[in-house]
Scaffold this motif. Structure first.
Motif, PDB file in Angstrom:
ATOM      1  N   ARG A 122       0.920  -1.184   0.046  1.00  0.00           N
ATOM      2  CA  ARG A 122      -0.003   0.031   0.141  1.00  0.00           C
ATOM      3  C   ARG A 122       0.803   1.309   0.126  1.00  0.00           C
ATOM      4  O   ARG A 122       0.813   2.260  -0.718  1.00  0.00           O
ATOM      5  N   ILE A 123       1.801   1.235   0.777  1.00  0.00           N
ATOM      6  CA  ILE A 123       2.818   2.362   0.820  1.00  0.00           C
ATOM      7  C   ILE A 123       3.398   2.431  -0.464  1.00  0.00           C
ATOM      8  O   ILE A 123       3.547   3.794  -0.988  1.00  0.00           O
ATOM      9  N   TRP A 124       4.056   1.706  -1.209  1.00  0.00           N
ATOM     10  CA  TRP A 124       4.367   1.585  -2.613  1.00  0.00           C
ATOM     11  C   TRP A 124       3.448   2.261  -3.259  1.00  0.00           C
ATOM     12  O   TRP A 124       3.924   3.116  -4.079  1.00  0.00           O
ATOM     13  N   LEU A 125       2.232   1.673  -3.373  1.00  0.00           N
ATOM     14  CA  LEU A 125       1.309   2.175  -4.264  1.00  0.00           C
ATOM     15  C   LEU A 125       1.031   3.732  -4.052  1.00  0.00           C
ATOM     16  O   LEU A 125       0.673   4.451  -5.122  1.00  0.00           O
ATOM     17  N   SER A 126       0.944   4.225  -2.980  1.00  0.00           N
ATOM     18  CA  SER A 126       0.575   5.491  -2.442  1.00  0.00           C
ATOM     19  C   SER A 126       1.674   6.394  -3.254  1.00  0.00           C
ATOM     20  O   SER A 126       1.532   7.570  -3.996  1.00  0.00           O
ATOM     21  N   CYS A 127       3.013   5.921  -2.888  1.00  0.00           N
ATOM     22  CA  CYS A 127       4.224   6.806  -3.413  1.00  0.00           C
ATOM     23  C   CYS A 127       4.414   7.077  -5.062  1.00  0.00           C
ATOM     24  O   CYS A 127       4.337   7.851  -5.577  1.00  0.00           O
ATOM     25  N   LEU A 128       3.933   5.737  -5.524  1.00  0.00           N
ATOM     26  CA  LEU A 128       3.969   5.744  -7.143  1.00  0.00           C
ATOM     27  C   LEU A 128       2.663   6.424  -7.671  1.00  0.00           C
ATOM     28  O   LEU A 128       2.754   7.006  -8.847  1.00  0.00           O
ATOM     29  N   LYS A 129       1.596   6.511  -7.017  1.00  0.00           N
ATOM     30  CA  LYS A 129       0.296   7.044  -7.623  1.00  0.00           C
ATOM     31  C   LYS A 129       0.733   8.678  -7.477  1.00  0.00           C
ATOM     32  O   LYS A 129       0.377   9.430  -8.242  1.00  0.00           O
ATOM     33  N   ARG A 130       1.492   9.212  -6.340  1.00  0.00           N
ATOM     34  CA  ARG A 130       1.820  10.445  -6.271  1.00  0.00           C
ATOM     35  C   ARG A 130       2.679  10.835  -7.489  1.00  0.00           C
ATOM     36  O   ARG A 130       2.608  11.960  -8.055  1.00  0.00           O
ATOM     37  N   LEU A 131       3.517   9.869  -7.640  1.00  0.00           N
ATOM     38  CA  LEU A 131       4.549  10.083  -8.891  1.00  0.00           C
ATOM     39  C   LEU A 131       3.908  10.319 -10.052  1.00  0.00           C
ATOM     40  O   LEU A 131       4.173  11.203 -10.879  1.00  0.00           O
ATOM     41  N   GLU A 132       2.767   9.411 -10.326  1.00  0.00           N
ATOM     42  CA  GLU A 132       2.178   9.664 -11.643  1.00  0.00           C
ATOM     43  C   GLU A 132       1.282  11.178 -11.713  1.00  0.00           C
ATOM     44  O   GLU A 132       1.456  11.534 -12.786  1.00  0.00           O
ATOM     45  N   LYS A 133       0.778  11.265 -10.521  1.00  0.00           N
ATOM     46  CA  LYS A 133       0.137  12.569 -10.622  1.00  0.00           C
ATOM     47  C   LYS A 133       1.255  13.756 -10.838  1.00  0.00           C
ATOM     48  O   LYS A 133       0.850  14.726 -11.502  1.00  0.00           O
ATOM     49  N   ASP A 134       2.455  13.873 -10.461  1.00  0.00           N
ATOM     50  CA  ASP A 134       3.432  14.683 -10.473  1.00  0.00           C
ATOM     51  C   ASP A 134       3.986  14.581 -12.088  1.00  0.00           C
ATOM     52  O   ASP A 134       4.248  15.768 -12.474  1.00  0.00           O
ATOM     53  N   LEU A 135       3.996  13.614 -12.554  1.00  0.00           N
ATOM     54  CA  LEU A 135       4.430  13.361 -13.679  1.00  0.00           C
ATOM     55  C   LEU A 135       3.781  13.918 -14.782  1.00  0.00           C
ATOM     56  O   LEU A 135       3.896  14.599 -15.919  1.00  0.00           O
ATOM     57  N   ARG A 136       2.367  13.870 -14.491  1.00  0.00           N
ATOM     58  CA  ARG A 136       1.360  14.629 -15.599  1.00  0.00           C
ATOM     59  C   ARG A 136       1.382  16.093 -15.676  1.00  0.00           C
ATOM     60  O   ARG A 136       0.845  16.749 -16.347  1.00  0.00           O
ATOM     61  N   THR A 137       2.264  16.872 -15.001  1.00  0.00           N
ATOM     62  CA  THR A 137       2.359  18.020 -14.665  1.00  0.00           C
ATOM     63  C   THR A 137       3.802  18.825 -15.388  1.00  0.00           C
ATOM     64  O   THR A 137       4.333  19.639 -15.626  1.00  0.00           O
ATOM     65  N   VAL A 138       4.477  17.725 -15.724  1.00  0.00           N
ATOM     66  CA  VAL A 138       5.791  18.020 -16.111  1.00  0.00           C
ATOM     67  C   VAL A 138       5.939  18.833 -17.400  1.00  0.00           C
ATOM     68  O   VAL A 138       5.145  18.268 -18.320  1.00  0.00           O
TER      69      VAL A 138
END
Length: 194
Positions: A122-138
């Motif tokens: 769950r911790i990994w998925l939370s971190c990677l979901k946040r990454l996905e969200k951050d990448l969409r704004t690059v």
């Protein structure tokens, strides 16, 4: 409509795919008493960062992206995050021979280990979901730079996540030591006993 929005210079959000898979494996633990089982876990159990663990979760993630260049630079148009988990938990080889109280305590201990490893997932998925969200704004001046930013954000997300895992494990260590199975294995003196 899409051409009209592009003509206005509005940002179109990146398309994202988040793909996960989880495989649970077991390893046999010999022994017929809690002390023997705990000793076998200490000797043959998985290692995490060089340290003894009763169970383990491995994660492998890849991030792929599509890029679109326009007059204002480059942005990520598509993000694919692929995450594979492997959870490894113990299985008592001689479980059928355990007395009822040891069976009960072992089952509870094992359920706790599975829950614990799923929390790491769950911790990994939370971190990677946040990454996905951050990448969409690059957005960058060119696509090579956007790709470098993507890689840097991925590495930073993994490091941030490692710290969250460490905090979780420190907090959970006390709880695991209080499990009836572990207390029975360590005996009254806190050392491997009956």
């Amino acid at each position: 409509m899409l051409l009209f929005l592009l003509g206005l210079g509005l940002a179109i959000p990146a398309h994202a795919r988040f793909i996960t898979s989880t495989r649970t494996k077991t390893f046999l633990v010999p022994g017929r008493t809690p002390a023997a089982l705990l000793a076998a876990l200490a000797k043959n159990g998985p290692r995490v960062s060089g340290h003894l663990a009763y169970a383990r979760t491995r994660m492998k993630s890849t991030v792929e992206a599509g890029f679109v260049a326009d007059a204002r630079g480059c942005r990520i148009s598509r993000v694919d995050v692929n995450v594979k988990f492997e959870i490894l938990v113990p299985r008592a080889r001689d479980y059928a021979a355990f007395p009822p109280a040891v069976k009960r305590d072992w089952r509870r201990f094992r359920r706790h280990l599975i829950w614990h490893e799923k929390q790491h997932r769950r911790i990994w998925l939370s971190c990677l979901k946040r990454l996905e969200k951050d990448l969409r704004t690059v957005r960058a001046s060119n696509c090579s730079r956007a790709r470098r930013i993507m890689r840097r954000l991925h590495r930073a997300a993994l490091k941030r996540c490692d710290r969250l895992h460490d905090r979780f494990d420190i907090k959970e260590r006390r709880r695991t030591r209080r499990m009836p199975f572990v207390r029975r294995a360590l005996g009254p003196a806190g050392k491997a006993g009956s």
